[in-house]
Write an enzyme that holds these catalytic residues in place. Structure first.
Site, PDB file in Angstrom:
ATOM      1  N   ASP A  62       0.874  -1.180   0.000  1.00 57.06           N
ATOM      2  CA  ASP A  62       0.000   0.000   0.000  1.00 57.06           C
ATOM      3  C   ASP A  62       0.911   1.229   0.000  1.00 57.06           C
ATOM      4  O   ASP A  62       1.664   1.431  -0.933  1.00 57.06           O
ATOM      5  CB  ASP A  62      -0.932  -0.061   1.217  1.00 57.06           C
ATOM      6  N   CYS A  68      -0.703   3.605  10.814  1.00 57.72           N
ATOM      7  CA  CYS A  68      -0.453   4.780  11.654  1.00 57.72           C
ATOM      8  C   CYS A  68      -0.485   6.076  10.833  1.00 57.72           C
ATOM      9  O   CYS A  68      -1.218   7.002  11.155  1.00 57.72           O
ATOM     10  CB  CYS A  68       0.889   4.619  12.349  1.00 57.72           C
ATOM     11  N   LYS A  77      -5.499  12.155  14.476  1.00 56.12           N
ATOM     12  CA  LYS A  77      -5.052  13.287  15.303  1.00 56.12           C
ATOM     13  C   LYS A  77      -5.192  14.608  14.556  1.00 56.12           C
ATOM     14  O   LYS A  77      -5.405  15.656  15.170  1.00 56.12           O
ATOM     15  CB  LYS A  77      -3.619  13.079  15.765  1.00 56.12           C
ATOM     16  N   GLY A 309     -12.652  -3.507  17.071  1.00 55.90           N
ATOM     17  CA  GLY A 309     -11.359  -4.187  17.095  1.00 55.90           C
ATOM     18  C   GLY A 309     -10.811  -4.377  15.697  1.00 55.90           C
ATOM     19  O   GLY A 309     -11.379  -3.896  14.711  1.00 55.90           O
ATOM     20  N   ASP A 350       1.165  -5.001  14.887  1.00 57.76           N
ATOM     21  CA  ASP A 350      -0.234  -5.392  15.096  1.00 57.76           C
ATOM     22  C   ASP A 350      -0.507  -6.865  14.820  1.00 57.76           C
ATOM     23  O   ASP A 350      -1.457  -7.419  15.380  1.00 57.76           O
ATOM     24  CB  ASP A 350      -1.155  -4.553  14.185  1.00 57.76           C
ATOM     25  N   ALA A 360       1.477   1.942  17.732  1.00 54.35           N
ATOM     26  CA  ALA A 360       2.577   2.240  16.803  1.00 54.35           C
ATOM     27  C   ALA A 360       3.933   2.227  17.511  1.00 54.35           C
ATOM     28  O   ALA A 360       4.903   1.672  16.992  1.00 54.35           O
ATOM     29  CB  ALA A 360       2.331   3.598  16.148  1.00 54.35           C
ATOM     30  N   HIS A 484       6.096  26.351  37.063  1.00 55.11           N
ATOM     31  CA  HIS A 484       4.766  26.917  37.332  1.00 55.11           C
ATOM     32  C   HIS A 484       4.545  28.115  36.402  1.00 55.11           C
ATOM     33  O   HIS A 484       5.486  28.889  36.193  1.00 55.11           O
ATOM     34  CB  HIS A 484       4.676  27.377  38.785  1.00 55.11           C
TER      35      HIS A 484
HETATM   36  P1  NAI Z   1     -11.103  -2.003  21.010  1.00 51.66           P
HETATM   37  O1  NAI Z   1     -10.827  -3.434  21.229  1.00 51.66           O
HETATM   38  O2  NAI Z   1     -10.334  -0.971  21.738  1.00 51.66           O
HETATM   39  O3  NAI Z   1     -12.650  -1.708  21.347  1.00 51.66           O
HETATM   40  C1  NAI Z   1     -13.723  -2.368  20.736  1.00 51.66           C
HETATM   41  C2  NAI Z   1     -14.928  -2.288  21.661  1.00 51.66           C
HETATM   42  O4  NAI Z   1     -16.072  -2.738  20.954  1.00 51.66           O
HETATM   43  C3  NAI Z   1     -14.813  -3.159  22.902  1.00 51.66           C
HETATM   44  O5  NAI Z   1     -14.979  -2.354  24.046  1.00 51.66           O
HETATM   45  C4  NAI Z   1     -15.941  -4.171  22.741  1.00 51.66           C
HETATM   46  O6  NAI Z   1     -16.537  -4.524  23.965  1.00 51.66           O
HETATM   47  C5  NAI Z   1     -16.928  -3.444  21.836  1.00 51.66           C
HETATM   48  N1  NAI Z   1     -17.776  -4.295  21.003  1.00 51.66           N
HETATM   49  C6  NAI Z   1     -17.387  -5.388  20.293  1.00 51.66           C
HETATM   50  N2  NAI Z   1     -18.447  -5.882  19.595  1.00 51.66           N
HETATM   51  C7  NAI Z   1     -19.513  -5.070  19.875  1.00 51.66           C
HETATM   52  C8  NAI Z   1     -20.892  -5.040  19.442  1.00 51.66           C
HETATM   53  N3  NAI Z   1     -21.363  -5.948  18.586  1.00 51.66           N
HETATM   54  N4  NAI Z   1     -21.708  -4.067  19.925  1.00 51.66           N
HETATM   55  C9  NAI Z   1     -21.210  -3.138  20.792  1.00 51.66           C
HETATM   56  N5  NAI Z   1     -19.923  -3.122  21.227  1.00 51.66           N
HETATM   57  C10 NAI Z   1     -19.084  -4.069  20.766  1.00 51.66           C
HETATM   58  O7  NAI Z   1     -11.028  -1.798  19.422  1.00 51.66           O
HETATM   59  P2  NAI Z   1     -10.876  -0.481  18.564  1.00 51.66           P
HETATM   60  O8  NAI Z   1     -11.426   0.688  19.287  1.00 51.66           O
HETATM   61  O9  NAI Z   1     -11.455  -0.828  17.258  1.00 51.66           O
HETATM   62  O10 NAI Z   1      -9.289  -0.306  18.458  1.00 51.66           O
HETATM   63  C11 NAI Z   1      -8.493  -1.319  17.803  1.00 51.66           C
HETATM   64  C12 NAI Z   1      -7.066  -1.304  18.265  1.00 51.66           C
HETATM   65  O11 NAI Z   1      -6.392  -0.158  17.798  1.00 51.66           O
HETATM   66  C13 NAI Z   1      -6.927  -1.341  19.767  1.00 51.66           C
HETATM   67  O12 NAI Z   1      -5.990  -2.341  20.093  1.00 51.66           O
HETATM   68  C14 NAI Z   1      -6.387   0.006  20.120  1.00 51.66           C
HETATM   69  O13 NAI Z   1      -5.518  -0.040  21.231  1.00 51.66           O
HETATM   70  C15 NAI Z   1      -5.651   0.438  18.846  1.00 51.66           C
HETATM   71  N6  NAI Z   1      -5.702   1.884  18.702  1.00 51.66           N
HETATM   72  C16 NAI Z   1      -5.094   2.694  19.607  1.00 51.66           C
HETATM   73  C17 NAI Z   1      -5.179   4.056  19.500  1.00 51.66           C
HETATM   74  C18 NAI Z   1      -4.532   4.914  20.523  1.00 51.66           C
HETATM   75  O14 NAI Z   1      -3.843   4.409  21.387  1.00 51.66           O
HETATM   76  N7  NAI Z   1      -4.724   6.234  20.495  1.00 51.66           N
HETATM   77  C19 NAI Z   1      -5.936   4.698  18.433  1.00 51.66           C
HETATM   78  C20 NAI Z   1      -6.542   3.761  17.566  1.00 51.66           C
HETATM   79  C21 NAI Z   1      -6.414   2.429  17.707  1.00 51.66           C
END
Ligand code: NAI
Length: 506
Positions: A62, A68, A77, A309, A350, A360, A484
């Site tokens: 890609d 990221c 961001k 997820g 990942d 990242a 401060h």
């Molecule tokens: P996530 O695993 O953080 O959250 C997914 C949420 O969806 C969970 O709380 C789960 O209980 C809920 N869920 C699952 N199926 C569902 C349903 N059918 N109905 C309602 N709720 C449901 O996944 P997310 O937010 O997609 O992030 C993916 C990955 O990317 C994570 O590992 C995250 O740490 C990483 N990431 C980190 C960032 C950061 O640190 N700023 C930014 C973006 C992603």
């Protein structure tokens, strides 16, 4: 050089061989390292391997920069920055500014800014690879057998690329849920949401995890009517996120008029007159529900964003042609040296799944470690002190253990919590919501974890990460002079609190 080495007497040759095996390969010229995937894991590995003298090829199907840069951290961001600015504009009067007309989002301009920033970063990455004489192939990499990868460029013939060591860094993509396949029109993935050309009036976000919560605040600040549905009992239900931070964020979501529905799952949807009617049912995890909460509810929205997820992008890579093992969900298994079950094959980023933290900066660290080990080193990846930065509004950040985790590990825990509203700087910038908590070991005062929800939490966590990494105590942190007026003072104040408010530093 190699010719002369071979002529050395046996003893010297033996010594030299030991040096070669223990000096992370500085002398091992021309080792062929192939990396598949040029995200933050892959390009960090490529640069480190090249610095160590390897002949490096990196294959990317890609755009360089991976999720990221192109579909994750950076574009989200950029959107969050505009959302926060818009939010401030709407409070202009409070800051003593008479704004003549109402500030509003111009999504085309935002997307142009996003593309420009990404393009600048892409050019920078290509220059870095060139500077290190790294061969970049734009195409798809597939493992043929041990020691050989096939690279198929977009416009030309496939070719065989031999390797001494292979590093897999192909990343992940958004997961779907049954009944809600991504179509880019009604049902969006985070990739679609980062590339919107017009805003919906209303949006249902399925999943109250990291991505769902970040988008909820961004879209709400843009004027979209947001509902977020989470299957578990709270938002950000991650083991690393402190319960108090999650509660503060929930309160701020409600203040931002984001409709939050917990203990519910999205069951099905139908479209009627251009609107989507979604049926939400109690989730399988929900406990002790009232009769009212047991009933399905139907909500009407313009679009649905699914953030439940991610899944590994390993299809078609030829993992079956060597003995790389995956777990039952398809995540690649690697040990603490980043080595897979296949000889000379490493995996990073990942594709290792949530158990190894999908961030990242974790991928980059794993990339550097895999490259050093591929060049003869023996470095071990440590997942104990990883800063976690969540760009909600306010931001959430943490490092180390939560109170619950620390207690489960047998610590006698002493915590100190301070509200941002107690800091002058928080009032100056008009962002007083949130708090910082320090979790420490009561016996030694050693800092075990720091949890912040509030302004600039994602920057403030750097001090906490260093403190935990260096084994710092709350007393040492409290005795450190903090400028401060700054938001960083919250770390000093929380340290005092964790010492039982001991200002005389007993
Ligand atoms: P996530 O695993 O953080 O959250 C997914 C949420 O969806 C969970 O709380 C789960 O209980 C809920 N869920 C699952 N199926 C569902 C349903 N059918 N109905 C309602 N709720 C449901 O996944 P997310 O937010 O997609 O992030 C993916 C990955 O990317 C994570 O590992 C995250 O740490 C990483 N990431 C980190 C960032 C950061 O640190 N700023 C930014 C973006 C992603």
């Amino acid at each position: 050089m190699i010719f002369r080495i071979k002529r050395l007497p046996g003893f010297f040759w033996k010594i030299l061989r030991i040096i070669i095996q223990t000096t992370s390969g500085d002398i091992l010229m021309n080792k062929k390292i192939v990396i598949i995937g040029a995200g933050p894991g892959g390009y960090a590995a490529a640069v480190r391997a090249a610095q160590s003298g390897a002949e490096v090829t990196i294959i990317e199907n890609d755009t360089i920069g991976g999720t990221c840069l192109n579909r994750g951290c950076i574009p989200s961001k950029i959107m969050q920055t505009t959302a926060a600015l818009l939010d401030k504009f709407q409070r202009a009067e409070e800051f003593g500014i008479d704004a003549d007309s109402k500030a509003r989002l111009n999504i085309q301009r935002l997307m142009e800014r996003k593309s420009k920033i990404i393009q600048t970063q892409i050019s920078g990455l290509h220059s870095t690879l060139q500077h290190h004489n790294i061969r970049y192939i734009s195409g798809t990499g597939c493992i043929r057998h041990n020691g050989v990868v096939i690279a198929t460029p977009q416009q030309s013939e496939a070719s065989e690329i031999p390797y001494d060591k292979l590093i897999l860094a192909v990343g992940s993509s958004p997961s779907e849920i049954p009944g809600f396949p991504f179509d880019g029109e009604h049902i969006l993935s985070s990739n679609h949401a980062l590339d919107l050309r017009e805003l919906p009036e209303s949006l249902l976000i399925i999943g109250g995890g990291v991505i769902g919560c970040e988008f909820a605040f961004i879209m709400s600040a843009f004027g979209v009517k947001v509902t977020i549905v989470e299957a578990l009992s709270g938002i950000l239900p991650l083991p690393s996120v402190d319960d108090d931070c999650s509660k503060v964020l929930l309160r701020e979501m409600k203040k931002s008029k984001i409709n939050v529905l917990v203990n519910r799952s999205a069951d099905s949807y139908e479209t009627k007159n251009g609107k989507i009617h979604v049926t939400l049912t109690p989730s399988v995890f929900a406990k002790n529900l009232s009769e009212r909460d047991k009933k399905p509810v139907i909500i009407e929205v313009d679009k649905i964003l699914v953030c439940v997820g991610r899944k590994p992008d390993i299809a078609g890579m030829g993992l079956e042609n060597i003995s790389v093992k995956t777990d039952e969900k398809g995540w690649v298994i690697a040990d603490e040296n980043m080595e897979t079950h296949a000889e000379n094959v490493y995996a990073i980023g990942d594709i290792l799944g949530p158990a190894k933290i999908m961030l990242a900066h974790v991928a980059s660290t794993e990339g550097i470690i895999s490259a050093e080990n591929a060049m003869g080193g023996s470095r071990v990846m440590n997942y104990q002190v990883v800063p976690n930065a969540i760009f909600t509004m306010p931001e959430v950040a943490n490092a180390g253990l939560t109170e619950t985790q620390a207690k489960a590990q047998g610590f006698d825990v002493c915590s100190g919590k301070v509200l941002f509203r107690t800091l002058g700087k928080a009032h100056v910038i008009g962002e007083i919501a949130g708090e910082a908590k320090i979790v420490s070991d009561a016996a030694s005062g050693k800092i075990l974890g720091v949890h912040i929800v509030g302004p600039h939490a994602t920057d403030l966590i750097a001090e906490a990460t260093l403190a935990i990494q260096m084994g710092c105590s709350v007393k040492e942190l409290a005795q450190t002079i903090h400028a401060h007026p700054t938001l960083a003072e919250i770390m000093m104040e929380a340290s005092f609190e964790a010492m039982g408010g001991a200002r005389n530093l007993r």
